[in-house]
Design an enzyme around this catalytic site. Structure first.
Site, PDB file in Angstrom:
ATOM      1  N   ARG A 233       0.809  -1.658  -0.552  1.00  0.00           N
ATOM      2  CA  ARG A 233       0.021   0.464   0.420  1.00  0.00           C
ATOM      3  C   ARG A 233       0.911   1.304   0.160  1.00  0.00           C
ATOM      4  NH1 ARG A 233      -1.699   2.108   4.756  1.00  0.00           N
ATOM      5  NH2 ARG A 233      -2.660  -0.424   5.681  1.00  0.00           N
TER       6      ARG A 233
ATOM      7  N   TYR B 232     -16.567  16.989 -15.589  1.00  0.00           N
ATOM      8  CA  TYR B 232     -16.605  15.307 -15.352  1.00  0.00           C
ATOM      9  C   TYR B 232     -17.603  14.348 -13.955  1.00  0.00           C
ATOM     10  CZ  TYR B 232     -16.185  10.504 -14.648  1.00  0.00           C
ATOM     11  OH  TYR B 232     -16.799   8.429 -14.606  1.00  0.00           O
TER      12      TYR B 232
ATOM     13  N   ASP C 180      -7.262  18.555 -14.237  1.00  0.00           N
ATOM     14  CA  ASP C 180      -8.586  17.165 -15.265  1.00  0.00           C
ATOM     15  C   ASP C 180      -7.166  16.696 -16.392  1.00  0.00           C
ATOM     16  OD1 ASP C 180      -8.977  14.969 -15.929  1.00  0.00           O
ATOM     17  OD2 ASP C 180     -11.102  15.191 -14.726  1.00  0.00           O
TER      18      ASP C 180
ATOM     19  N   LYS D 259      -8.645   6.156 -19.127  1.00  0.00           N
ATOM     20  CA  LYS D 259      -8.525   6.848 -20.650  1.00  0.00           C
ATOM     21  C   LYS D 259      -7.991   6.503 -21.724  1.00  0.00           C
ATOM     22  CE  LYS D 259     -12.463   7.184 -18.178  1.00  0.00           C
ATOM     23  NZ  LYS D 259     -12.665   8.564 -17.394  1.00  0.00           N
TER      24      LYS D 259
HETATM   25  C1  PLP Z   1     -13.800   8.583 -16.234  1.00  0.00           C
HETATM   26  C2  PLP Z   1     -13.061  10.271 -16.100  1.00  0.00           C
HETATM   27  C3  PLP Z   1     -13.090  10.409 -14.027  1.00  0.00           C
HETATM   28  C4  PLP Z   1     -12.599   9.465 -13.347  1.00  0.00           C
HETATM   29  O1  PLP Z   1     -12.166   8.540 -13.639  1.00  0.00           O
HETATM   30  P1  PLP Z   1     -12.562   7.229 -13.091  1.00  0.00           P
HETATM   31  O2  PLP Z   1     -10.950   6.448 -13.694  1.00  0.00           O
HETATM   32  O3  PLP Z   1     -13.718   6.321 -13.623  1.00  0.00           O
HETATM   33  O4  PLP Z   1     -12.667   6.877 -11.603  1.00  0.00           O
HETATM   34  C5  PLP Z   1     -12.647  12.014 -14.076  1.00  0.00           C
HETATM   35  N1  PLP Z   1     -12.220  12.735 -15.254  1.00  0.00           N
HETATM   36  C6  PLP Z   1     -12.757  12.632 -16.390  1.00  0.00           C
HETATM   37  C7  PLP Z   1     -12.043  13.523 -17.641  1.00  0.00           C
HETATM   38  C8  PLP Z   1     -12.733  11.425 -16.910  1.00  0.00           C
HETATM   39  O5  PLP Z   1     -13.333  11.253 -17.913  1.00  0.00           O
END
Ligand code: PLP
Length: 386
Positions: A51, A103, A175, A200
């Site tokens: 961890r 998001y 982000d 992604k």
């Molecule tokens: C998918 C996504 C998230 C969240 O991520 P997870 O891996 O699904 O928890 C946050 N910001 C954006 C822009 C995303 O596309």
């Protein structure tokens, strides 16, 4: 050890990944061990417990840091876990200013998890920095920015937002999931922390859920390292390996995503069945000039407002054969989804309307298939509408 290049193509393949000292294995070993032997009590070789730290995760974290041009990288079990771990730097009474088109899961964290803990958030359209300035209070401790946004693909000025954050001495978090470090480097534009859903583009193969935070600020890095270990929302070594493997082709994939998305956005914009195309690479996009300055390419996501009813949008989506009807994005395969019925269904209808998320809006994640196959698929969708 540092990789002797600053090119993202080279970093994607080598950063954080020296051949393993025990066997000189070229690919990073997947070290599944949860614990590490100590020769004497209290003197571990390097790792103690997975961890707190793990060799496979460390390789991924170094690689992610290198890609974003940051000093410290941290991997998490999901993008949401990365976000919430970072938001734990806040205290009751603190205030956050966030973009209004973030998001859905990030909105939910602010609205349903932080608000009950007495951390409030003001959501603003960040295209106008004066609105952000007006939203800042003496309690504001963080600015959260997502660009390009989901699903409207608005582009916000990271440099301007960074100047605002710096004037208040509060961190700016970006982000960077939609752009990836190949197309946009927020730290170089003045952001303090970059957040990713590695689910992604970074992993890119739709087979891992993961997240990351990257910073060059030593104080923030210390806080994040503490929270990563204390909260424990860490990824498995297997997932870290898969993400590292995906990263090797990230620059190549991104170039192709952009090339195909540009082509499809152009063809869609000229199609009579389309009311509007939201793609920062189009000259008609309101943030086109900013996107050109801030990004090295407009990305692989397109939102299309179909000129038609909800029922017609359903028929369009149901007829697709190469695009898969699914949430998520950024994989090698093309995906299509309906924000109002799927990813953004939890947003109240009036807010959706205000953001432009109409019943005819379809979001496309343009994958790596043959672009003419993709176009034929969309044409079949238009034919099914009428
Ligand atoms: C998918 C996504 C998230 C969240 O991520 P997870 O891996 O699904 O928890 C946050 N910001 C954006 C822009 C995303 O596309």
């Amino acid at each position: 050890m540092s990789t002797p290049s600053s090119s993202i193509d080279t970093l994607a393949i080598h950063a954080g990944q020296e051949p393993d000292p025990s066997h000189l294995a070229v690919m990073q070993p997947i070290v599944l061990s949860s614990t590490f032997a100590q020769r004497e009590p209290g003197s571990p070789l390097k790792f103690e417990y997975s961890r707190s730290g793990n060799p496979t995760r460390e390789a991924l974290e170094s690689c992610l840091a290198a890609l974003e041009g940051g000093r410290f990288g941290f991997a998490f079990a999901s993008g949401s876990a990365a976000t919430l771990s970072l938001l734990h730097t806040l205290r009751p009474g603190d205030h956050v200013v966030s973009g209004d088109d973030v998001y859905g899961g990030t909105f939910r964290l602010f609205d349903k998890v932080l608000k009950p803990m007495n951390v409030s958030t003001t959501f603003v359209d960040m295209r106008d920095p004066s609105r952000v300035e007006a939203a800042l209070t003496s309690e504001t401790r963080l600015i959260w920015l997502e660009t390009p946004t989901n699903p409207m693909l608005k582009v916000f000025d990271i440099g301007k937002m960074s100047a605002l954050a710096k004037s208040r001495r509060i961190p700016l978090v970006v982000d960077n999931t939609f752009a990836s470090p190949v197309l946009q480097r927020p730290l170089q534009l003045g952001a303090d922390v970059v957040m990713h859903s590695t689910t992604k583009y970074i992993n890119g193969h739709s087979d891992v859920v993961g997240g990351a935070l990257i910073t060059s600020d030593e104080g923030l890095a210390e806080r994040i390292a503490f929270l990563q270990n204390a909260i424990g929302a860490v990824p498995s070594p297997m997932d870290c390996y898969l993400v590292l493997r995906g990263i090797k082709t990230l620059p190549v994939r991104m170039r192709r995503h952009v090339e195909s998305a540009r082509e499809l956005a152009g063809r869609l914009a000229a199609h009579p069945g389309v009311a509007a195309v939201h793609y920062p690479g189009l000259k008609s996009h309101p943030d086109h000039a900013l996107a050109q300055r801030q990004m090295s390419g407009p990305g692989g996501m397109i939102s299309v407002d179909l000129a038609g009813t909800l029922e017609q949008a359903r028929r369009f989506l149901a007829s697709l054969r190469v695009f898969t009807l699914a949430e998520s994005l950024g994989g090698v395969e093309s995906l299509a989804e309906h924000p109002a019925l799927m990813t953004h269904a939890s947003i109240p209808a009036e807010s959706r309307q205000a953001l432009g998320i109409s019943d005819g809006l379809v979001r496309l994640s343009v994958g790596l298939e043959d672009v003419d196959d993709l176009w034929r698929d969309l044409q079949a969708g238009f034919a099914a509408m009428s």
